[in-house]
Write an enzyme that holds these catalytic residues in place. Structure first.
Site: not given
Ligand code: GAL
Length: 949
Positions: A415, A485
């Site tokens: 991220e 994820e």
């Protein structure tokens, strides 16, 4: 001092003075001295509060308190050294890169040491720090060695010329905030300190500097090729393979390959003039081929977890036993892969992954998530000034970890948006190590990466991707897919694992996934049991979003881990009762089944009456067989019978199982015929008595019962509270808006007839037209009393119900519970694969799942009957059983484990339905088939007095 900023703290450059990065190895023939232990410590509120005089020889720090190294100072000193801060993606300081606040907690660390008597007088020495958050400057014997950033990366300094036999003074100044903090915005606690080892390494003349062991495997020939490139020439030996060769020279021999399933390591040695370094060679080849990730020519399926380093008392300072425990827990729960979210772990962890066998995505210490708040403006990864820092991070990871066979992919970070810096990292990594793949989830077009990676995509979308119907760039369309994820394991859940797994198995492009995440980052705390965000008075925080693991903070497995183990089991066992056979499928990617033993057992009403070995052929990976079961050992009429087949590992631990009911449960007795009698103060019916005004049950035999009532409320789970990514509603909030936590019970009518007591009513929240009409019909045969509940929704219902069933109270002395149904652990509609039908017992306390943030928990699925507090309940059909020492309302109000205090009533829920769990605390909600839509329903329970369970 007057300068507001200490220059190097705000400098975008990674540091000064450190040696180039190189391979990490734990043992060698060279001497080393651990500098872990107790250090003197002084905390200052700013970076420049004190000058450097503390680093000079002769400085008297005797009055300073001490801290433990490795450690984080905020977790020591009983609050005297500040406190941890938890934010998910928000920077806990104003965003003005590269500047950090003047208030910058700074810890001066000091220790003296003598060299051991046998420390060689010749050669040089290196000081290694394996991890310091976030920026450190250091001095040895008063000489400035330099400074560095890159918290979870090693830094080494040449110190030989400064050492003396005794009385060496090592001073390390650590700043909590630095420009590096902008690159370390991972969703976790901010924890400053020297949190990994500090070691002094002797570097003899002619010692090993850096080396790169290339060990590939050719699956077509069965040959492995080893070449160890070394900065310093030497010899490489692997006695077991007869290898004795010069560094830089390839040798090809027949080998057994390394895989996560068969972690075959060969012990060897690299010998230079001055040093011998043990090698552990695993031969394997990672390739992107036919759009798939292949190892040794075989596509692999990741059954992975995201692992942050966590210990409830020591934060990210982990000892070797804790690391080993993690790896052992992963292996024993059928996990085969780890993403080291979101930074390279302690280097010893990767040794364990090599040894036990886990595929590793090694992730760089890089996240700039907080820039999302400003539409990624000024994101360091897209600003050339920061590129040296990014490249430094990439190099420190790759150089340190390149000799681990377990590492199959490098991840650029997490991220961090997109930008040139990431491309530069990817290019550098490919140049240095073309033999592994590159991962980065934020690279949606896969410009710089070898896998298409996503987070939390729904089942439907994953299916599209699996079928190559997802579009995207041409490059992306040709790449394999992983979910780096998924299955957000926050609180109760995650739900929907099975459906994901079936998709991964059905489409070869889908190469598996990594659960978010391995362990709850709760901090042990006297006030709360475990503390989470906000518990330390943080200005900004994200509450219990930091507790979203498959393990509780103390590493007890959650039901989520037990479920995951079942869902990803490497052997599929399907009992086919009709044919009297069991289908066995080997779902390993490499290994045959010869390492497992199989056993059948036969249960009558949940109790095993006979068991024996089952001979299963040593199926190769991917193969299936139908194996004959023995004849049913007993002819059990009037009983429910079941086959169970289990696969056991060499140490006897259960790897996989399957079960199926052979003869179904006989239909229960009718429990009718008796006539209700209205007395002065009670209505009696069979063994039961009722309140004549409300028609509520009062006793069954000698057991007092608090009014069974319709119950639709549950303490919202973290997933109920989350916003579903599909429907954008927060179910927990919707339930509260509707008022399901405060429904009122109206009694319309208590009617006695020849064979029944019938109570009609309506259950609904104030202010709403939506409600549920209820009919409680009680009958008895004289010994048992049977309740038939009929429910019909009225008005407009827009949301699923949390649960549908009855709740009643028993005296607080009730403790032991016995049940025939699913167990031993909790289960919900979409988390019930691990729930095994059997005869189980526990006590009420043991039935609770202690989520760090209290919420609905502890239901047992498929319960035929349960005994508790002298009462026996049988269900038609099977029901969900829950019992606790507090009410749902108290559970709902609690925010920490310590809020849950036993009352003098045990509250029991018998549910006909439960809303699914999903994983919408971050991701999709429950699949439609697991939603508890309000609709007419009828279900029954038969109560009798039982002995104490
Ligand atoms: C992801 C992120 C993780 C964690 C998770 C939610 O977006 O990569 O670090 O924040 O969401 O728990």
């Amino acid at each position: 001092m007057s300068n507001r900023h200490v220059d190097y703290v705000d400098d975008v450059l990674p540091g000064n003075g450190a040696l180039p990065p190189r391979a990490w190895y734990a043992a060698s023939s060279a001497h080393s001295l651990s500098l872990n232990g107790s250090w003197r410590f002084r905390l200052s509120p700013t970076a420049d509060a004190h000058d450097e005089s503390f680093a000079a020889e002769g400085y008297d720090a005797a009055q300073w308190p001490e801290v433990r190294v490795p450690g984080h100072w905020v977790l020591q000193g009983d609050g005297a050294f500040g406190a941890p801060i938890y934010t998910n993606h928000l920077y806990p300081f104003p965003v003005d890169p590269p500047y950090v606040p003047t208030e910058n907690p700074t810890g001066d660390h000091l220790r003296t040491f003598d060299l051991p008597d046998d420390w060689p007088a010749d050669g040089s020495a290196t000081l290694r720090l394996d991890g310091v958050e976030s920026c450190a400057r250091l001095w040895l014997n008063g000489t400035d060695l330099g400074e560095f950033k890159g918290s979870r990366l090693p830094h080494e300094f040449a110190v030989g010329h400064l050492l003396k036999p005794a009385g060496n003074v090592l001073a390390v100044r650590v700043h909590q905030w630095s420009s590096g903090s902008y690159l370390e915005d991972q969703d976790q606690w901010w924890l400053p300190g020297i949190f990994r080892d500090v070691t002094l390494l002797h570097r003899p003349a002619g010692c090993v500097l850096d080396f790169f062991a290339h060990a590939s495997y050719d699956h077509t020939s069965g040959l492995g090729t080893l070449r160890v490139d070394s900065d310093v020439d030497g010899r490489v030996t692997v006695p077991e393979l007869g290898i004795d060769t010069a560094t830089g020279e390839p040798v090809t021999v027949a080998v057994e390959p390394w895989t996560a399933e068969t972690p075959r390591l060969y012990a060897g040695e690299l010998v230079t003039e001055g040093e011998r370094v043990p090698l552990r060679i695993g031969f394997r080849t990672v390739a992107l081929e036919d759009g798939l990730i292949k190892v040794n020519g075989v596509p692999v399926l990741f059954k992975g977890v995201n692992r942050h380093e966590w210990h409830p008392e020591h934060g990210r300072a982990l000892d070797l036993d804790t690391m080993r425990r993690d790896v052992e827990l992963m292996k024993s729960h059928n996990i085969n892969a780890v993403r080291t979210s979101h930074y390279p772990p302690h280097p010893a962890f990767l040794d364990l992954c090599d040894e036990y066998g886990l595929w590793v995505i090694d992730e760089c210490d890089l996240e700039t998530h907080g820039f999302v708040e400003q539409a990624w403006r000024d994101n360091p990864v897209d600003d050339e000034r920061w590129t040296p820092a990014l490249l430094d991070r990439a190099a420190r990871m790759v150089e340190r970890d390149k000799n681990h066979p377990s590492v199959v992919m490098w991840s650029l970070g997490n991220e961090a948006g997109t930008g040139r810096g990431l491309t530069a990292m990817a290019e550098w990594i490919r140049g240095r190590d073309p033999e592994r793949l590159v991962h980065y989830e934020g690279d949606i077009n896969c410009r710089d990466t070898d896998v298409y990676s996503r987070m939390y995509a729904s089942h439907a979308e994953v299916e599209q991707i699996g079928a190559h119907l997802d579009g995207g760039t041409e490059r992306r369309r040709g790449l394999p897919f992983i979910l780096c994820e998924y299955a957000h394991a926050m609180g109760n859940g995650p739900g929907g694992l099975t459906e994901y797994q079936r998709l991964f198995e059905a489409h070869e492009r889908l190469q598996g996934a990594f659960v978010w995440e391995w362990i709850d980052h709760g901090i042990k705390d006297e006030r709360y049991g475990y503390a989470y965000g906000g518990d330390f008075g943080e200005e900004l925080h994200d509450g219990n979003f930091v507790c979203d693991g498959l393990l509780f903070p103390d590493r007890t497995p959650t039901p989520g881990l037990i479920e995951f183990k079942k869902v990803v089991e490497p052997v599929r066992i399907e009992v086919n009762t009709g044919a009297g056979t069991v289908g066995v499928t080997n779902r390993h990617d490499f290994r045959d089944l010869s390492h497992l033993t199989f056993e059948w057992s036969y249960q009558v009403d949940g109790e095993t009456v006979e068991a024996g070995p089952l001979s299963v052929p040593p199926l190769a990976a991917g193969e299936s067989a139908e194996v004959k079961l023995p004849a049913p050992p007993v002819d059990a009429r009037d009983a429910e019978t079941q086959w169970t087949v289990r696969a056991l590992g060499a140490d006897g631990h259960e790897v996989a199982w399957g079960a199926a009911v052979l003869t179904p449960r006989p239909v229960a007795r009718a429990a009718t015929g008796d006539r209700p009698v209205r007395g002065e103060r009670l209505i009696t019916l069979g063994p039961a008595s009722f309140d004549p005004r409300t028609g509520e049950l009062r006793t069954v035999g000698r057991v007092p019962v608090v009014a069974p009532r319709l119950d639709v409320w549950r303490a919202p789970t973290d997933n109920d509270a989350g916003a579903s990514w599909q429907e954008d509603i927060r179910l927990g909030e919707e339930w509260r808006k509707l008022g399901l936590h405060r429904v009122q019970h109206r009694v319309d009518d208590v009617e006695l007839s020849d064979d029944a007591l019938t109570v009609r009513g309506r259950v609904a929240p104030a202010g709403r037209e939506a409600g549920l009409r209820t009919v409680f019909r009680w009958t008895s045969d004289g010994t048992a009393v049977r309740l038939t509940v009929s429910v019909a929704p009225v008005g407009e219902w827009k949301v699923p119900l949390p649960r549908l069933g009855v709740r009643f109270g028993l005296p607080g002395g009730a403790s032991r519970v016995r049940w025939f149904g699913g167990g031993p652990g909790e289960a919900y509609p979409d988390t019930r694969q691990a729930s095994a039908l059997g005869l189980w017992h526990d006590d009420v306390d043991g039935l609770q799942t202690p989520y760090v943030y209290p919420q609905e928990n502890g239901a047992r699925a498929d319960v035929r009957w349960a005994e508790i507090g002298g009462l026996r309940v049988e269900g038609e059909p099977e029901f969900w059983f829950t019992a606790r020492r507090w009410t749902t309302e108290q559970l709902d109000a609690a925010t920490h484990r310590t809020d849950l205090v036993a009352g003098d009533t045990v509250w029991v829920n018998l549910d006909h339905g439960q809303q699914g769990i999903g994983s919408q605390s971050c991701g999709p909600g429950p699949l439609p088939q697991y939603q508890l839509r309000p609709q007419a329903a009828e279900f029954a329970f038969t109560f009798t007095e039982a002995g104490e369970a």
